[in-house]
Design a protein around this motif. Sequence first.
Motif, PDB file in Angstrom:
ATOM      1  N   LEU A 102       0.832  -1.206   0.000  1.00  0.00           N
ATOM      2  CA  LEU A 102       0.000   0.000   0.000  1.00  0.00           C
ATOM      3  C   LEU A 102       0.865   1.254   0.000  1.00  0.00           C
ATOM      4  O   LEU A 102       0.575   2.226  -0.695  1.00  0.00           O
ATOM      5  CB  LEU A 102      -0.910   0.023   1.231  1.00  0.00           C
ATOM      6  N   GLU A 103       1.903   1.226   0.797  1.00  0.00           N
ATOM      7  CA  GLU A 103       2.794   2.383   0.903  1.00  0.00           C
ATOM      8  C   GLU A 103       3.425   2.700  -0.447  1.00  0.00           C
ATOM      9  O   GLU A 103       3.469   3.862  -0.877  1.00  0.00           O
ATOM     10  CB  GLU A 103       3.867   2.089   1.953  1.00  0.00           C
ATOM     11  N   SER A 104       3.925   1.678  -1.140  1.00  0.00           N
ATOM     12  CA  SER A 104       4.543   1.927  -2.444  1.00  0.00           C
ATOM     13  C   SER A 104       3.500   2.380  -3.463  1.00  0.00           C
ATOM     14  O   SER A 104       3.770   3.241  -4.303  1.00  0.00           O
ATOM     15  CB  SER A 104       5.302   0.698  -2.937  1.00  0.00           C
ATOM     16  N   TYR A 105       2.295   1.811  -3.375  1.00  0.00           N
ATOM     17  CA  TYR A 105       1.206   2.225  -4.262  1.00  0.00           C
ATOM     18  C   TYR A 105       0.921   3.723  -4.110  1.00  0.00           C
ATOM     19  O   TYR A 105       0.806   4.453  -5.102  1.00  0.00           O
ATOM     20  CB  TYR A 105      -0.047   1.403  -3.958  1.00  0.00           C
ATOM     21  N   GLU A 106       0.841   4.184  -2.874  1.00  0.00           N
ATOM     22  CA  GLU A 106       0.559   5.603  -2.638  1.00  0.00           C
ATOM     23  C   GLU A 106       1.680   6.493  -3.182  1.00  0.00           C
ATOM     24  O   GLU A 106       1.406   7.563  -3.743  1.00  0.00           O
ATOM     25  CB  GLU A 106       0.329   5.848  -1.150  1.00  0.00           C
ATOM     26  N   GLN A 107       2.925   6.055  -3.038  1.00  0.00           N
ATOM     27  CA  GLN A 107       4.050   6.842  -3.560  1.00  0.00           C
ATOM     28  C   GLN A 107       4.045   6.869  -5.086  1.00  0.00           C
ATOM     29  O   GLN A 107       4.341   7.900  -5.700  1.00  0.00           O
ATOM     30  CB  GLN A 107       5.374   6.284  -3.035  1.00  0.00           C
ATOM     31  N   SER A 156      -0.948  -7.299   9.137  1.00  0.00           N
ATOM     32  CA  SER A 156      -2.196  -6.871   9.792  1.00  0.00           C
ATOM     33  C   SER A 156      -2.194  -5.365  10.015  1.00  0.00           C
ATOM     34  O   SER A 156      -3.235  -4.717   9.909  1.00  0.00           O
ATOM     35  CB  SER A 156      -2.379  -7.592  11.122  1.00  0.00           C
ATOM     36  N   GLN A 157      -1.042  -4.816  10.322  1.00  0.00           N
ATOM     37  CA  GLN A 157      -0.933  -3.372  10.499  1.00  0.00           C
ATOM     38  C   GLN A 157      -0.803  -2.657   9.163  1.00  0.00           C
ATOM     39  O   GLN A 157      -1.484  -1.668   8.905  1.00  0.00           O
ATOM     40  CB  GLN A 157       0.263  -3.042  11.388  1.00  0.00           C
ATOM     41  N   ASP A 158       0.078  -3.165   8.300  1.00  0.00           N
ATOM     42  CA  ASP A 158       0.322  -2.509   7.015  1.00  0.00           C
ATOM     43  C   ASP A 158      -0.936  -2.437   6.151  1.00  0.00           C
ATOM     44  O   ASP A 158      -1.167  -1.453   5.455  1.00  0.00           O
ATOM     45  CB  ASP A 158       1.421  -3.232   6.237  1.00  0.00           C
ATOM     46  N   ASN A 163      -5.766   1.869   6.597  1.00  0.00           N
ATOM     47  CA  ASN A 163      -4.761   2.128   5.564  1.00  0.00           C
ATOM     48  C   ASN A 163      -5.307   1.864   4.159  1.00  0.00           C
ATOM     49  O   ASN A 163      -4.987   2.593   3.223  1.00  0.00           O
ATOM     50  CB  ASN A 163      -3.509   1.282   5.803  1.00  0.00           C
ATOM     51  N   ILE A 164      -6.127   0.828   4.026  1.00  0.00           N
ATOM     52  CA  ILE A 164      -6.737   0.531   2.723  1.00  0.00           C
ATOM     53  C   ILE A 164      -7.650   1.683   2.303  1.00  0.00           C
ATOM     54  O   ILE A 164      -7.608   2.144   1.159  1.00  0.00           O
ATOM     55  CB  ILE A 164      -7.511  -0.805   2.781  1.00  0.00           C
ATOM     56  N   LYS A 165      -8.436   2.157   3.242  1.00  0.00           N
ATOM     57  CA  LYS A 165      -9.336   3.278   2.956  1.00  0.00           C
ATOM     58  C   LYS A 165      -8.554   4.543   2.627  1.00  0.00           C
ATOM     59  O   LYS A 165      -8.878   5.256   1.672  1.00  0.00           O
ATOM     60  CB  LYS A 165     -10.258   3.512   4.156  1.00  0.00           C
ATOM     61  N   ALA A 166      -7.500   4.822   3.410  1.00  0.00           N
ATOM     62  CA  ALA A 166      -6.687   6.019   3.175  1.00  0.00           C
ATOM     63  C   ALA A 166      -6.012   5.992   1.801  1.00  0.00           C
ATOM     64  O   ALA A 166      -5.788   7.036   1.188  1.00  0.00           O
ATOM     65  CB  ALA A 166      -5.635   6.165   4.274  1.00  0.00           C
ATOM     66  N   ALA A 167      -5.703   4.797   1.294  1.00  0.00           N
ATOM     67  CA  ALA A 167      -5.076   4.664  -0.024  1.00  0.00           C
ATOM     68  C   ALA A 167      -6.086   4.826  -1.158  1.00  0.00           C
ATOM     69  O   ALA A 167      -5.712   4.867  -2.321  1.00  0.00           O
ATOM     70  CB  ALA A 167      -4.386   3.309  -0.139  1.00  0.00           C
TER      71      ALA A 167
END
Length: 195
Positions: A102-107, A156-158, A163-167
């Motif tokens: 998710l983090e890389s997707y957002e970047q 579970s945290q990542d 986080n899914i919603k925020a992305a």
Amino acid sequence: MGKLFYIMGKSASGKDTIYQKLLEDPEFHFHRLIIYTTRPIRDGERDGQEYYFVSEEAFQSLKAAGKIIEDRGYHTVYGLWRYFTADNMDLENYNYLGIGTLESYEQLKKYYGDDKVCPIYIEVEDGERLKRAIAREETQEIPKYEEMCRRFLADSQDFSEANIKAAGISRRFQNTDFITCMSDIEKHVKSVLYC
């Protein structure tokens, strides 16, 4: 104008298999987004296929040259492992397929724009994922069960609901039946490419 379809999901959700099937589909003609890692290569992996396997020194050189879009570092029981994406795609002329977090997707969205990066989020029930993860690790010459457990818990945290919603991910693909999951994903990709 090309698109980057980006596959995400928790570990052992089937991302790699889905990725390979989409790459093999002649209708899509996907180019591969290959990311880099400093982690050791696993049995059966090849440099330049799943990842570019590089040293920490190579990572630092690319970073100093301004070639890194996003990077993540994970403190594992074996030391720091980095995963990162370098700017090496031609989205003006080709469609790409990538796999990541998710983090890389957002970047990537931030770098290339929302209109260029399309999420494919894969889900599998946690008990089934754990069974798959253990089965996969058992095939390794030297299984790394501690790292498998760390990764399972970190997911579970990542990949929390927040986080899914925020992305901005609203569509999810359930990988309980592989054939149905693939059919749903292929229909989705076609709807994005041919609308």
